[in-house]
Design an enzyme around this catalytic site. Structure first.
Site, PDB file in Angstrom:
ATOM      1  N   ARG B  51      49.137  83.752  71.437  1.00  0.00           N
ATOM      2  CA  ARG B  51      49.678  85.028  70.937  1.00  0.00           C
ATOM      3  C   ARG B  51      49.488  85.211  69.441  1.00  0.00           C
ATOM      4  O   ARG B  51      49.207  86.320  69.005  1.00  0.00           O
ATOM      5  CB  ARG B  51      51.129  85.216  71.373  1.00  0.00           C
ATOM      6  CG  ARG B  51      52.112  84.346  70.705  1.00  0.00           C
ATOM      7  CD  ARG B  51      53.304  84.122  71.588  1.00  0.00           C
ATOM      8  NE  ARG B  51      52.955  83.344  72.753  1.00  0.00           N
ATOM      9  CZ  ARG B  51      52.931  83.816  74.001  1.00  0.00           C
ATOM     10  NH1 ARG B  51      53.248  85.052  74.244  1.00  0.00           N
ATOM     11  NH2 ARG B  51      52.597  83.027  74.992  1.00  0.00           N
ATOM     12  N   THR B  52      49.642  84.168  68.665  1.00  0.00           N
ATOM     13  CA  THR B  52      49.551  84.375  67.217  1.00  0.00           C
ATOM     14  C   THR B  52      48.131  84.798  66.833  1.00  0.00           C
ATOM     15  O   THR B  52      47.940  85.750  66.065  1.00  0.00           O
ATOM     16  CB  THR B  52      49.949  83.098  66.449  1.00  0.00           C
ATOM     17  OG1 THR B  52      51.271  82.726  66.837  1.00  0.00           O
ATOM     18  CG2 THR B  52      49.931  83.334  64.952  1.00  0.00           C
ATOM     19  N   LYS B  80      33.488  67.742  61.912  1.00  0.00           N
ATOM     20  CA  LYS B  80      32.507  66.923  61.174  1.00  0.00           C
ATOM     21  C   LYS B  80      33.149  66.291  59.941  1.00  0.00           C
ATOM     22  O   LYS B  80      32.463  65.677  59.128  1.00  0.00           O
ATOM     23  CB  LYS B  80      31.334  67.801  60.727  1.00  0.00           C
ATOM     24  CG  LYS B  80      30.563  68.420  61.870  1.00  0.00           C
ATOM     25  CD  LYS B  80      29.531  69.414  61.332  1.00  0.00           C
ATOM     26  CE  LYS B  80      28.937  70.228  62.459  1.00  0.00           C
ATOM     27  NZ  LYS B  80      28.294  71.451  61.975  1.00  0.00           N
ATOM     28  N   ARG B 101      45.972  78.616  61.052  1.00  0.00           N
ATOM     29  CA  ARG B 101      46.912  77.735  61.759  1.00  0.00           C
ATOM     30  C   ARG B 101      46.337  76.332  61.727  1.00  0.00           C
ATOM     31  O   ARG B 101      45.127  76.141  61.913  1.00  0.00           O
ATOM     32  CB  ARG B 101      47.116  78.176  63.196  1.00  0.00           C
ATOM     33  CG  ARG B 101      47.824  77.100  64.010  1.00  0.00           C
ATOM     34  CD  ARG B 101      48.396  77.582  65.280  1.00  0.00           C
ATOM     35  NE  ARG B 101      49.520  78.465  65.041  1.00  0.00           N
ATOM     36  CZ  ARG B 101      50.374  78.832  65.979  1.00  0.00           C
ATOM     37  NH1 ARG B 101      50.242  78.396  67.206  1.00  0.00           N
ATOM     38  NH2 ARG B 101      51.370  79.647  65.707  1.00  0.00           N
ATOM     39  N   HIS B 129      56.153  79.217  59.596  1.00  0.00           N
ATOM     40  CA  HIS B 129      55.448  80.207  60.409  1.00  0.00           C
ATOM     41  C   HIS B 129      55.916  81.586  59.924  1.00  0.00           C
ATOM     42  O   HIS B 129      56.653  82.275  60.625  1.00  0.00           O
ATOM     43  CB  HIS B 129      55.783  79.987  61.890  1.00  0.00           C
ATOM     44  CG  HIS B 129      54.881  80.698  62.843  1.00  0.00           C
ATOM     45  ND1 HIS B 129      53.905  81.576  62.438  1.00  0.00           N
ATOM     46  CD2 HIS B 129      54.816  80.666  64.193  1.00  0.00           C
ATOM     47  CE1 HIS B 129      53.281  82.044  63.508  1.00  0.00           C
ATOM     48  NE2 HIS B 129      53.815  81.506  64.575  1.00  0.00           N
TER      49      HIS B 129
END
Lengths: 143, 309
Positions: B51-52, B80, B101, B129
């Protein structure tokens, strides 16, 4: 009471939180100070806190001692010259410290990005609590 | 240039402006559908999120902008071994704004230190958040009509629940806000939040183990999920995950105008039988999340929407 009169020229780092002397020893790189004699005293009696650590250093020391307040709040530094205490410093807590305290939170970005500087901000002047600027975890020299 | 890494990075005045803009967008979304034309949002998602990420993407698309990015660390150069600092330096030359995120706490702050475009923290581990908090505040303001004079129940995982911690920090900036914390002892709010935030600012709160007796006091009930990924120990997770399930029986104790919020996803802490209760506003809250992010993106890009209403 421990006798410090044996020092002629040097420094006594006193009132270190019990158990914290080795961290300060390591931070100051005292193992590499070839011109100094160093004594660590663990768990000495303290009227204020019950017990404390001390470090006695005979000889010249190059490191910045003023930053040590972040490692062990309430410690004092006694400068000894010609066998007498010429200066007694009560350290104030720096607002920020970089690469002195290490964040041990496994969830912090510093745990995977090794080149990031470990930065801490003073969160509470009264209690001497420092928090990592990235994860806000409280610094603890016990964890 | 401003970044939003913590819910407190916006002052109360700035927050009010963003919320007012979001409310204007809710009322007239058609007026905003081209304001970000030619702008690009980079979504840098180092861990899975449905959802975010989609909410950010929907927000930018609603504003007429474009979106690029990745949705897991495996599909990025992080696999990497590239550092966050190097990634953001490069992305800064590809996009106008970025939402990040990351599973590690503080990663978006590192990005902000090296970025030449605004960085929005879209969740960093169990830490912050801020756009969820913005969403929560918009939902409360829109549906209760105020952000002050509220008694807020916080239920479930109050120890690891970052949304709860952020909501507490954001709401204590408003007058006469009280908290009722409802959780098992193992999942109570962290000590530092109690002593350094609530006690330090004399914010009234109480901590209880049972939901029903406190329900009549609440203007809002903020439910949270007991999250598996926040536990190191599977046994603890299984033992605590079903604590404090909200159902129709418990809702009978609530006021007629009490709202139930939840950051979603829900597992089983809210019974589906109350989804049709008008007080259950968590799906509307998710919808408002898009508007909140639209307002934030516009604000950080310096597009205040003046004259658009």
């Amino acid at each position: 009471m421990l006798n410090i009169s044996g020092l002629k020229n040097g420094v006594v780092i006193d009132h270190i939180q019990a158990g914290g002397a080795f961290e300060i020893y390591n931070y100051l790189n005292l193992d590499k100070e070839d011109d100094c004699s160093v004594a660590i005293i663990k768990n000495a009696k303290s009227n204020k806190t019950g017990k404390k650590d001390m470090i006695k250093i005979e000889g010249p020391i190059r490191a910045d001692l003023d930053i040590l307040g972040a490692l062990s709040p309430n410690l004092t530094i006694n400068i000894i010259k010609d066998g007498t205490i010429v200066e007694k410093r009560h350290l104030s807590l720096p607002e920020t410290v970089t690469n002195i305290l290490k964040c041990r939170n496994p969830r912090c970005i510093t745990s995977i990005e090794q080149e990031l500087p470990h930065k801490f901000k003073l969160a509470d002047k009264n209690t001497g609590i420092y928090r990592c600027i990235y994860c806000e975890q409280r610094y603890s020299n016990r964890s | 240039m401003k970044h939003v890494i913590s819910p407190l990075d916006l002052s109360v005045d700035e927050l009010d402006a963003v919320l007012s803009l979001a409310e204007k967008i809710i009322d007239h979304p058609e007026n905003y559908k081209t304001v970000c034309q030619g702008k690009k949002l980079a979504t840098l998602f180092y861990e899975p999120s449905t959802r975010t990420r989609l909410s950010f993407e929907a927000a930018m698309l609603n504003l007429g902008g474009n979106v690029l990015g990745f949705s897991s660390a495996d599909s990025s150069s992080a696999s990497k071994g590239e550092s966050v600092a190097d990634t953001i330096r490069v992305i800064s030359s590809y996009a106008d704004i970025c939402a990040m995120r990351h599973p590690k706490e503080g990663a978006p702050l590192v990005a902000a230190q090296y970025s030449s475009i605004p960085v929005i923290n879209a969740g960093d581990g169990g830490h912050n958040h801020p756009t969820q908090t913005l969403t929560d505040l918009l939902t409360i303001k829109k549906l209760k009509g105020r952000l002050n004079n509220l008694t807020i129940g916080l239920c479930g995982d109050l120890k690891f629940g970052r949304t709860v911690h952020s909501l507490i920090r954001a709401m204590i900036r408003y007058d006469n806000v009280k908290f009722v914390m409802i959780s098992p002892d193992e999942l109570r709010i962290p000590d530092y939040l109690r002593t350094e935030v609530l006690d330090a600012q004399n914010i009234p709160y109480k901590e209880v183990n049972v939901l029903e007796p406190v329900m009549p006091e609440l203007d809002l009930l903020y439910m949270t999920r007991v999250q598996r990924e926040r536990f190191f120990n599977e046994e603890d997770y299984i033992r605590l995950k079903d604590s404090f399930i909200l159902n129709a029986k418990k809702m009978k104790y609530a006021r007629e105008d009490m709202l139930v919020l939840h950051p979603l996803p829900r597992v089983n802490e809210i019974s589906t039988e109350i989804d049709d209760d008008p007080r259950a506003v968590y799906f509307k809250q998710a919808q408002y999340g898009v508007y909140a992010r639209m307002a934030l993106i516009m604000t950080l890009l310096g597009l205040d929407g003046d004259g658009l209403c």
